[in-house]
Design a protein around this motif. Structure first.
Motif, PDB file in Angstrom:
ATOM      1  N   ASN A 255       0.878  -1.168   0.000  1.00  0.00           N
ATOM      2  CA  ASN A 255       0.000   0.000   0.000  1.00  0.00           C
ATOM      3  C   ASN A 255       0.912   1.213   0.000  1.00  0.00           C
ATOM      4  OD1 ASN A 255      -1.794   2.128   0.504  1.00  0.00           O
ATOM      5  ND2 ASN A 255      -3.139   0.826   1.732  1.00  0.00           N
ATOM      6  N   GLU A 256       1.215   1.722  -1.158  1.00  0.00           N
ATOM      7  CA  GLU A 256       2.241   2.756  -1.309  1.00  0.00           C
ATOM      8  C   GLU A 256       2.002   3.989  -0.442  1.00  0.00           C
ATOM      9  OE1 GLU A 256       5.908   3.855  -2.710  1.00  0.00           O
ATOM     10  OE2 GLU A 256       4.855   1.962  -3.034  1.00  0.00           O
ATOM     11  N   PRO A 257       0.781   4.509  -0.300  1.00  0.00           N
ATOM     12  CA  PRO A 257       0.604   5.696   0.536  1.00  0.00           C
ATOM     13  C   PRO A 257       0.775   5.434   2.034  1.00  0.00           C
ATOM     14  CG  PRO A 257      -1.218   5.437  -1.019  1.00  0.00           C
ATOM     15  CD  PRO A 257      -0.467   4.157  -1.018  1.00  0.00           C
ATOM     16  N   VAL A 258       0.696   4.181   2.463  1.00  0.00           N
ATOM     17  CA  VAL A 258       0.749   3.884   3.893  1.00  0.00           C
ATOM     18  C   VAL A 258       2.095   3.270   4.276  1.00  0.00           C
ATOM     19  CG1 VAL A 258      -0.359   2.634   5.802  1.00  0.00           C
ATOM     20  CG2 VAL A 258      -1.756   3.623   3.995  1.00  0.00           C
ATOM     21  N   ASN A 259       2.324   2.027   3.927  1.00  0.00           N
ATOM     22  CA  ASN A 259       3.542   1.327   4.346  1.00  0.00           C
ATOM     23  C   ASN A 259       4.418   0.905   3.172  1.00  0.00           C
ATOM     24  OD1 ASN A 259       1.114  -0.562   4.180  1.00  0.00           O
ATOM     25  ND2 ASN A 259       2.759  -2.064   4.148  1.00  0.00           N
ATOM     26  N   GLU A 260       4.129   1.429   1.973  1.00  0.00           N
ATOM     27  CA  GLU A 260       4.855   1.020   0.770  1.00  0.00           C
ATOM     28  C   GLU A 260       4.782  -0.511   0.655  1.00  0.00           C
ATOM     29  OE1 GLU A 260       8.541   3.475  -0.045  1.00  0.00           O
ATOM     30  OE2 GLU A 260       8.258   3.925   2.074  1.00  0.00           O
ATOM     31  N   THR A 261       5.938  -1.163   0.720  1.00  0.00           N
ATOM     32  CA  THR A 261       5.939  -2.630   0.663  1.00  0.00           C
ATOM     33  C   THR A 261       6.608  -3.231   1.888  1.00  0.00           C
ATOM     34  OG1 THR A 261       6.485  -4.496  -0.792  1.00  0.00           O
ATOM     35  CG2 THR A 261       8.147  -2.776  -0.549  1.00  0.00           C
ATOM     36  N   TRP A 262       6.783  -2.405   2.954  1.00  0.00           N
ATOM     37  CA  TRP A 262       7.518  -2.834   4.145  1.00  0.00           C
ATOM     38  C   TRP A 262       6.594  -2.939   5.349  1.00  0.00           C
ATOM     39  CZ3 TRP A 262      11.431  -3.838   1.316  1.00  0.00           C
ATOM     40  CH2 TRP A 262      11.969  -2.923   0.404  1.00  0.00           C
ATOM     41  N   ILE A 263       7.003  -3.709   6.338  1.00  0.00           N
ATOM     42  CA  ILE A 263       6.390  -3.669   7.670  1.00  0.00           C
ATOM     43  C   ILE A 263       7.507  -3.766   8.700  1.00  0.00           C
ATOM     44  CG2 ILE A 263       4.128  -4.605   7.055  1.00  0.00           C
ATOM     45  CD1 ILE A 263       5.061  -7.347   8.042  1.00  0.00           C
ATOM     46  N   SER A 264       7.218  -3.343   9.911  1.00  0.00           N
ATOM     47  CA  SER A 264       8.203  -3.432  10.988  1.00  0.00           C
ATOM     48  C   SER A 264       8.223  -4.851  11.550  1.00  0.00           C
ATOM     49  CB  SER A 264       7.857  -2.440  12.101  1.00  0.00           C
ATOM     50  OG  SER A 264       6.669  -2.837  12.757  1.00  0.00           O
ATOM     51  N   ASP A 265       9.307  -5.187  12.237  1.00  0.00           N
ATOM     52  CA  ASP A 265       9.399  -6.504  12.881  1.00  0.00           C
ATOM     53  C   ASP A 265       8.308  -6.672  13.927  1.00  0.00           C
ATOM     54  OD1 ASP A 265      11.567  -6.912  11.316  1.00  0.00           O
ATOM     55  OD2 ASP A 265      13.055  -6.810  12.916  1.00  0.00           O
ATOM     56  N   ARG A 266       7.916  -5.588  14.572  1.00  0.00           N
ATOM     57  CA  ARG A 266       6.844  -5.644  15.566  1.00  0.00           C
ATOM     58  C   ARG A 266       5.543  -6.107  14.923  1.00  0.00           C
ATOM     59  NH1 ARG A 266       6.124  -0.195  18.808  1.00  0.00           N
ATOM     60  NH2 ARG A 266       5.742   0.600  16.712  1.00  0.00           N
ATOM     61  N   ALA A 361      -9.677  19.249  17.566  1.00  0.00           N
ATOM     62  CA  ALA A 361     -10.646  18.188  17.838  1.00  0.00           C
ATOM     63  C   ALA A 361     -10.023  16.814  17.641  1.00  0.00           C
ATOM     64  CB  ALA A 361     -11.866  18.356  16.931  1.00  0.00           C
ATOM     65  N   VAL A 362      -9.224  16.678  16.585  1.00  0.00           N
ATOM     66  CA  VAL A 362      -8.600  15.381  16.280  1.00  0.00           C
ATOM     67  C   VAL A 362      -7.111  15.627  16.022  1.00  0.00           C
ATOM     68  CG1 VAL A 362      -8.667  13.321  14.825  1.00  0.00           C
ATOM     69  CG2 VAL A 362     -10.742  14.666  15.164  1.00  0.00           C
ATOM     70  N   PRO A 363      -6.275  15.562  17.050  1.00  0.00           N
ATOM     71  CA  PRO A 363      -4.832  15.736  16.808  1.00  0.00           C
ATOM     72  C   PRO A 363      -4.306  14.616  15.918  1.00  0.00           C
ATOM     73  CG  PRO A 363      -5.377  15.909  19.153  1.00  0.00           C
ATOM     74  CD  PRO A 363      -6.580  15.346  18.466  1.00  0.00           C
ATOM     75  N   TRP A 364      -3.782  14.975  14.747  1.00  0.00           N
ATOM     76  CA  TRP A 364      -3.340  13.978  13.781  1.00  0.00           C
ATOM     77  C   TRP A 364      -2.007  14.401  13.195  1.00  0.00           C
ATOM     78  CZ3 TRP A 364      -3.898  14.394   8.089  1.00  0.00           C
ATOM     79  CH2 TRP A 364      -4.203  15.695   7.676  1.00  0.00           C
ATOM     80  N   LEU A 365      -1.514  13.647  12.214  1.00  0.00           N
ATOM     81  CA  LEU A 365      -0.187  13.880  11.666  1.00  0.00           C
ATOM     82  C   LEU A 365      -0.068  15.230  10.979  1.00  0.00           C
ATOM     83  CD1 LEU A 365       2.602  12.549  11.275  1.00  0.00           C
ATOM     84  CD2 LEU A 365       1.742  11.572   9.137  1.00  0.00           C
ATOM     85  N   GLY A 366      -1.165  15.737  10.450  1.00  0.00           N
ATOM     86  CA  GLY A 366      -1.128  17.049   9.814  1.00  0.00           C
ATOM     87  C   GLY A 366      -0.885  17.013   8.318  1.00  0.00           C
ATOM     88  N   LEU A 367      -0.590  15.842   7.765  1.00  0.00           N
ATOM     89  CA  LEU A 367      -0.361  15.673   6.344  1.00  0.00           C
ATOM     90  C   LEU A 367      -0.391  14.186   6.031  1.00  0.00           C
ATOM     91  CD1 LEU A 367       3.449  16.317   5.595  1.00  0.00           C
ATOM     92  CD2 LEU A 367       2.536  15.455   7.725  1.00  0.00           C
ATOM     93  N   PRO A 368      -0.613  13.812   4.771  1.00  0.00           N
ATOM     94  CA  PRO A 368      -0.562  12.380   4.436  1.00  0.00           C
ATOM     95  C   PRO A 368       0.809  11.794   4.737  1.00  0.00           C
ATOM     96  CG  PRO A 368      -1.619  13.637   2.681  1.00  0.00           C
ATOM     97  CD  PRO A 368      -1.042  14.641   3.631  1.00  0.00           C
ATOM     98  N   ILE A 369       0.834  10.531   5.129  1.00  0.00           N
ATOM     99  CA  ILE A 369       2.091   9.875   5.491  1.00  0.00           C
ATOM    100  C   ILE A 369       3.108   9.981   4.362  1.00  0.00           C
ATOM    101  CG2 ILE A 369       3.108   7.584   5.859  1.00  0.00           C
ATOM    102  CD1 ILE A 369       0.642   6.916   7.574  1.00  0.00           C
ATOM    103  N   ALA A 370       2.682   9.790   3.129  1.00  0.00           N
ATOM    104  CA  ALA A 370       3.609   9.797   1.995  1.00  0.00           C
ATOM    105  C   ALA A 370       4.289  11.147   1.819  1.00  0.00           C
ATOM    106  CB  ALA A 370       2.881   9.404   0.716  1.00  0.00           C
ATOM    107  N   GLU A 371       3.678  12.222   2.317  1.00  0.00           N
ATOM    108  CA  GLU A 371       4.279  13.542   2.161  1.00  0.00           C
ATOM    109  C   GLU A 371       5.418  13.797   3.134  1.00  0.00           C
ATOM    110  OE1 GLU A 371       1.827  16.987   1.859  1.00  0.00           O
ATOM    111  OE2 GLU A 371       0.380  16.023   0.521  1.00  0.00           O
TER     112      GLU A 371
END
Length: 820
Positions: A255-266, A361-371
């Motif tokens: 999923n390129e906008p989220v985790n590309e093709t990787w995941i963490s060991d966790r 109201a919703v503290p979030w990252l402030g931008l898409p992860i890919a940015e």
């Protein structure tokens, strides 16, 4: 934009960008070309030679086959991937690759999904012309996560390039040449990186495989279900590989906008916790003599309903893990508020809640992860980002490799995989250094922030940081982020106000690094004392998570957490729970601290066993289904809450599916400005603008003496991770210890390896001393959420240290961290 040209592959006309490699164009057009070393996320090595093709440019053929992965296209180029010349080259390469490869497919974990097997079926021969002895290579011990069979290695170097280019840690390398080439560690040590398991997916043969999965199942026995990672705010997309009713392993889902093709060991190895012997598998009630009695669900739920019905609503405190699903959080707050209660919270590791009314109201990252990787300058305040959010750390590394300036302000310097400016200060003093950055930007304010800024004296580091942020802000590519260490700081509200001032003065965006998989979703669901569904502000807020402990309630509900490891002040929590009339624990795991605290234990499904939704850092709603049945007699949490609501005769609990709960909340969020953001669905992104003024009159008194830094190590963050044995045996699984700056240790008369007694009020234990020049002078890093840490007090706060005898340390360790 690159110039567009036209080429021909196997007689098909294809559009391509000038300079693009043949193999990339062929992949886009669906034209198969065999390969082993090529990977779209890694640099081009062209060392396997399996992708040799016949090509001509300008009407003149190349004198010999060329590697498609390393040959750029040109206008009018013609490529043949299946000509006699190309096939002969590919078959010759395959014959050489198989010369030394062992014939052990029947016992190889890669069997059935091996790229070498697949390609050899099309390009290999059934008889080998090689009669000499095959080479044998000694296996490497890479630690508890990655199993090695290096005789199978075909020297594609994907694993080496991954470490150097993606992970940023050159742990693996190649020595020797030709047949004598070996892949391994430069020194005899385990691979210790939070993304190390991705080499398992990258390896095209069975040289690197999963050690926990080793010899447990065959690929053709497994079915695949989609899932979402439950451990951090990225929400990595997963494939859960299942045999029967058990998750056997976890692989990444692109999923390129989220985790590309990787995941963490966790995310990859935490599935081991699902089959842990600590799972809670049946409802239990504690008898008067302290023993446990098993109940059926009907009796357990009616008993729980009686407890809640008979409690003063204002005396009910509901503490909920921030990785509970969106549906669980929404139904939990509906049930509590339906009873007339107000006290519910998922912000379990925070101590400063003064800014609740003014926060977005919703503290979030402030931008898409890919940015993240496209920013020009980033200031991260209070975050050990590699431990908290491994894939966001990877995105920041990509930004640095693209010449971004990334700076950190923390109580200790981080072990980073890229260049960065690192400023340090002990807890309670981070605001002073952040105020210096604001002063360098000529920011102004009133009250506490104004007094700090006016008195600040920016040093060269703060001045240069301010210049970088201002220059990036002018380009719309500047960002200020607040992380988990900032959230735990005693002056978090002041840090937020200063961060807003810095961001505004520099023209940058401000974002938050949510601590858990559904921290953003919990706010949307209304699982906070000051928020209702859709993140609507409430007129009469309840008590926050820490206040529920410091102002004890008579009835507690603990949802998905371990009180001694998941709460900010475990000792105060133990006292409050011990004094309560009734404590109800809803958990997937049966831990000693839950057994000590609770009167009723209800088994709820863990990740992969229930359907639900997580809202990640960028506001993306990701829904998933249960892949396997819950362990034993456990039930999905949303179903437990639905039945409890009906037994309590509350309105609106007649749901037939979790999707109905999801849709109901989504409709409520859509009515709230900023509340219904779904980046993946093209929804309006919420801003992180404050809803009001923080109104701080003066900063908290400067800390006197040592301040504890209770960071949460990467494999201690939640119940499932802590129950995964392989993760707990990695070098990243930190034990309880006292980390001190050399100057601080010298002032206390302590040396590396000494025993020290650490005390917070009347709470104390004995731990080993680790001299660590990364820790800020005046700070004492003592990890939280690890075995033995539950005897101490606040994760961030004053701490006293004194030298102790080695015998006291030995006795404490024998007692599992309890003081002797």
């Amino acid at each position: 934009m690159a110039e567009q040209i036209s080429i021909e592959i196997d007689g098909r006309t294809c559009e391509a960008a000038a300079g693009e490699m043949i193999i990339a164009v062929a992949d886009r057009e669906g034209i198969p070309i065999p390969r082993f070393c090529y990977h779209e996320k890694l640099s081009i090595a062209a060392n396997c030679r399996m992708c040799l093709v016949e090509a001509e440019a300008g009407g003149r053929p190349f004198p010999k086959p060329v590697p498609a992965c390393a040959t750029p296209v040109a206008e009018g180029m013609k490529v043949q991937t299946r000509s006699a010349k190309a096939l002969d080259a590919q078959r010759g390469t395959m014959e050489f690759l198989l010369i030394n490869h062992p014939l052990d497919c029947p016992i190889c974990d890669q069997g059935g999904e091996c790229e070498l097997q697949d390609v050899s079926m099309g390009y290999g021969e059934d008889v080998s012309r090689f009669s000499e002895r095959k080479r044998v290579v000694k296996d490497e011990d890479l630690g508890p996560l990655i199993a090695t069979d290096m005789t199978r290695c075909i020297h594609c170097t994907r694993c080496v390039r991954f470490g150097a280019e993606i992970a940023g840690v050159r742990e693996l390398g190649a020595t020797g040449r030709g047949e004598d080439m070996r892949i391994g560690t430069y020194v005899e040590s385990a691979v210790a990186h939070e993304l190390s398991g991705n080499v398992i997916d990258l390896c095209p043969v069975g040289a690197l495989t999963s050690k926990p999965y080793r010899f447990t199942a065959r690929a053709w026995e497994l079915t695949s279900e989609e899932g979402i990672a439950p451990h951090d705010a990225v929400g990595s997309n997963l494939y859960l590989h299942i045999r029967g009713e058990q998750v056997m392993r976890v692989h990444p889902r692109d999923n390129e906008p989220v985790n590309e093709t990787w995941i963490s060991d966790r995310d990859r190895f935490s599935y081991e916790g699902l089959s842990s012997d600590t799972r809670l598998t049946e409802p239990l009630r504690k008898r008067a003599d302290g023993t446990w009695e098993a109940l059926d669900w009907q009796a357990a739920l009616h008993l729980t309903a009686d407890v809640l019905r008979g409690s003063d609503p204002d005396q009910i405190g509901w503490l909920m893990a921030p990785n509970a699903t969106l549906e669980e959080a929404y139904l939990a707050q509906r049930l509590l508020r339906g009873l007339g209660g107000r006290h519910i919270d998922t912000r379990l590791r925070r101590q400063d809640f003064r800014g609740d009314r003014a926060d977005p109201a919703v503290p979030w990252l402030g931008l898409p992860i890919a940015e993240l990787e496209r920013q020009q300058a980033v200031l991260v305040v209070g975050s050990d980002i590699r431990q908290e959010q491994p894939l966001l750390a990877h995105r920041l590394r990509k930004a640095v490799l693209d010449d971004a300036a990334v700076s950190f302000l923390n109580p200790y310097e981080l072990a980073l995989t890229h260049p960065a400016r690192q400023l340090t200060a002990p807890p309670g003093r981070l605001s002073v250094r952040l105020a210096a950055v604001a002063r360098a930007l000529s920011a102004s304010a009133e009250g506490a922030a104004g007094s700090l800024i006016s008195g600040a004296q920016p040093a060269e580091a703060e001045t240069r940081l301010a210049e970088e942020l201002r220059a990036a802000g002018e380009q719309g590519r500047g960002l200020v982020l607040l992380g988990a260490l900032a959230e735990a700081d005693p002056d978090y509200t002041l840090l937020k106000e200063l961060a807003y001032l810095v961001a505004d003065a520099a023209g940058c965006r401000l974002g938050f690094l949510p601590v858990a998989a559904n921290s953003v979703g919990a706010a949307l669901a209304g699982a906070a004392p000051h928020l209702g569904p859709g993140a609507q502000a409430l007129e009469a807020p309840g008590l926050d998570a820490l206040a529920m402990i410091t102002e004890p309630r008579q009835t507690y509900v603990l949802w998905g957490l371990s009180p001694e490891l998941d709460l900010f002040d475990p000792s105060r929590a133990r006292e409050a729970l011990a004094g309560a009339a009734q404590v109800i624990g809803c958990s997937a795991f049966r831990t000693p601290d839950l057994e000590a605290a609770c009167d009723i234990l209800l088994p709820i499904a863990a990740f992969a066993e229930t359907s639900g939704t997580f809202v990640n850092a960028e506001g993306r709603w990701q829904r998933f289904q249960g892949a396997v049945p819950p362990a034993g007699d456990a039930r999905p949490g949303w179903k437990v809450l639905r039945v409890l609501g009906n037994i309590l005769e509350l309105d609106g609990f007649h749901y037939s599916s979790g999707k109905q709960v999801h849709d109901e909340l989504a409709a409520l969020c859509a009515q709230t400005r900023g509340g219904g953001a779904q980046v993946c669905d093209g929804g309006t992104q919420p801003d992180n603008a404050r809803r009001g003024d923080y109104g701080l009159k003066q900063p908290l008194p400067a800390p006197d003496g040592l301040m504890r830094v209770g960071n949460v190590p990467i494999y201690a963050g939640d119940q499932t991770v802590r129950a995964a044995p392989a993760l707990q045996h990695t070098p990243l699984a930190e034990p309880l210890a006292l980390h001190l700056h050399p100057d601080t240790a010298a002032g206390l008369g302590l040396a590396d390896g000494d025993a020290a007694e650490v005390a917070q009020g009347e709470r104390h234990t004995v731990v080993p001393v680790v001299i660590d020049d990364a820790v800020a002078p005046g700070a004492a890093r003592v990890p939280a959420a690890v075995p033995g840490s539950g005897v101490l007090g606040p994760a961030m706060g004053p701490i006293a240290v004194a030298k102790a005898d080695a015998s006291q340390l030995a006795a404490t360790q024998m007692l599992g961290g309890q003081p002797a």
